[in-house]
Design an enzyme around this catalytic site. Sequence first.
Site, PDB file in Angstrom:
ATOM      1  N   GLU A 193      -0.021   5.654  13.395  1.00 42.13           N
ATOM      2  CA  GLU A 193       0.340   6.794  12.556  1.00 42.13           C
ATOM      3  C   GLU A 193       0.032   8.111  13.258  1.00 42.13           C
ATOM      4  O   GLU A 193       0.821   9.056  13.198  1.00 42.13           O
ATOM      5  CB  GLU A 193      -0.407   6.718  11.227  1.00 42.13           C
ATOM      6  N   HIS A 244      -9.880   2.359   0.500  1.00 46.41           N
ATOM      7  CA  HIS A 244      -8.448   2.091   0.396  1.00 46.41           C
ATOM      8  C   HIS A 244      -8.151   1.475  -0.972  1.00 46.41           C
ATOM      9  O   HIS A 244      -8.480   0.314  -1.235  1.00 46.41           O
ATOM     10  CB  HIS A 244      -8.016   1.156   1.511  1.00 46.41           C
ATOM     11  N   LYS A 304      -9.121   8.617   2.523  1.00 46.74           N
ATOM     12  CA  LYS A 304      -9.679   7.265   2.419  1.00 46.74           C
ATOM     13  C   LYS A 304     -11.081   7.178   3.008  1.00 46.74           C
ATOM     14  O   LYS A 304     -11.814   6.218   2.730  1.00 46.74           O
ATOM     15  CB  LYS A 304      -8.762   6.247   3.098  1.00 46.74           C
ATOM     16  N   CYS A 342       0.804  -1.221   0.000  1.00 49.93           N
ATOM     17  CA  CYS A 342       0.000   0.000   0.000  1.00 49.93           C
ATOM     18  C   CYS A 342       0.839   1.273   0.000  1.00 49.93           C
ATOM     19  O   CYS A 342       0.282   2.376  -0.009  1.00 49.93           O
ATOM     20  CB  CYS A 342      -0.952  -0.014   1.183  1.00 49.93           C
ATOM     21  N   HIS A 359      -1.961   8.341   5.768  1.00 54.76           N
ATOM     22  CA  HIS A 359      -2.349   7.031   5.244  1.00 54.76           C
ATOM     23  C   HIS A 359      -3.745   6.677   5.760  1.00 54.76           C
ATOM     24  O   HIS A 359      -4.599   6.233   4.994  1.00 54.76           O
ATOM     25  CB  HIS A 359      -1.322   5.986   5.664  1.00 54.76           C
ATOM     26  N   PHE A 410       1.863  -3.492   3.847  1.00 54.68           N
ATOM     27  CA  PHE A 410       2.223  -4.820   4.328  1.00 54.68           C
ATOM     28  C   PHE A 410       3.682  -5.098   3.962  1.00 54.68           C
ATOM     29  O   PHE A 410       4.191  -4.659   2.940  1.00 54.68           O
ATOM     30  CB  PHE A 410       1.338  -5.885   3.688  1.00 54.68           C
TER      31      PHE A 410
END
Length: 411
Positions: free
Chosen positions: A317, A340, A335, A166, A306, A399
């Site tokens: 975050e 996402h 998002k 991502c 993010h 990931f």
Amino acid sequence: MAERPDGFGVAVTGLGLVTPAGIGVAANWERIRSGLSCARADDTLRGTPTALSCRVPGFEPEAALGGFASWQLERFAQLAIVAARAAAEDAGWQRGGWDGARVGVVLGNSLGGAGALERQHTALTGGGPRKVSPFLIPMYMVNMAAGYVALDLDARGPSLVTATACASGTTAVGVARDLLRAGACDIVLAGGTESALTPLVVAGLGRMGALSRRADAPAEASRPFDADRDGFVVAEGAGVLVLERIEDARARAARTRAVVRGYGAATDAYHATAPDPRGRGIEQALRAALADAGLGPTDVDHVNAHGTSTPLNDVTEGRMLHRVLGDRPLVTSTKGVTGHTLAAAGAIEAGYTALAIEHGSVPPTANLGRLDPELDIDVVSGAPRPARIDVAVSTSLGFGGHNAALVLTAA
């Protein structure tokens, strides 16, 4: 704003967006500013843990690309081509109007043509090898996102795909900037694309516990930084930026939407899918991006985070952002609107960050009713917030422990 005597900036002269928020810059900016989620129930995902998604509305491959591309190319490549064409046009370039040998393509992707693989596996098990399409491999391979864009736009410089999950789209923009700094290209189409809204992929994400289970209220499911978030809504989309050296953009009197000034990347080396709870990797990436830009934490006015709407990501975050930047920057996660888009997210959000700088407005975070009490950051919600934005940051986590950050400034 601090001086940047040693920073290397590249101009964002074009932007192409094909996302759940719409097709084109104007449609995207209007929807992102509305704060209205694009999430809907998705019948094609019936039987998966959560049958909801954010799809690109009104995307017709036949009309957009013609017959050949509409049946031989997988959707992730189709979205990339349309976004790249739009970005080139936005930058004032026409096919054949540039020296193709000096034009590069760097696109992020992670799941390639997952849908093609699923369909062809069914064909194989049902009818044997002769039922498998001879186009399977080019339909499936992740590198074909860059390959088909290069073919479509006669871009004969370096082309490659970045695969940092991502964070892929953000990584792509950083790599593209490095190509320009090295003199390997004069123009780079940089971005990301993803379309993997298949039952197998969504089932896998659901089994991991990554997805929201608000199937009864899809429009409320993606809620970054909210105390009641329970996972993300999976989406598709593509975002492409045309990047050029500032002096080259000025020489042809091109409009510059924003400038990419800094890039940083780091790896958690902590867990395959969970972020380091101390946020060390994304902090390292953010500090590296700021140093690369010749800027400090107090220079940052805005963060497009993010912000996935997952319990682990948002608190990790958010704490990191406060630790590094304090509570001064206006934070948003787009998002909440788009869902996402996985490997495309960083590029799409870099585009939104450029637009926030250009328009002097921070879009709201959709569905943020109550900020997680563990966070001490200024998250914009409810309505857009006008602001002068000289320096902005866009962050991405993926990931595998991949982390990447971009620093963008006003032109």
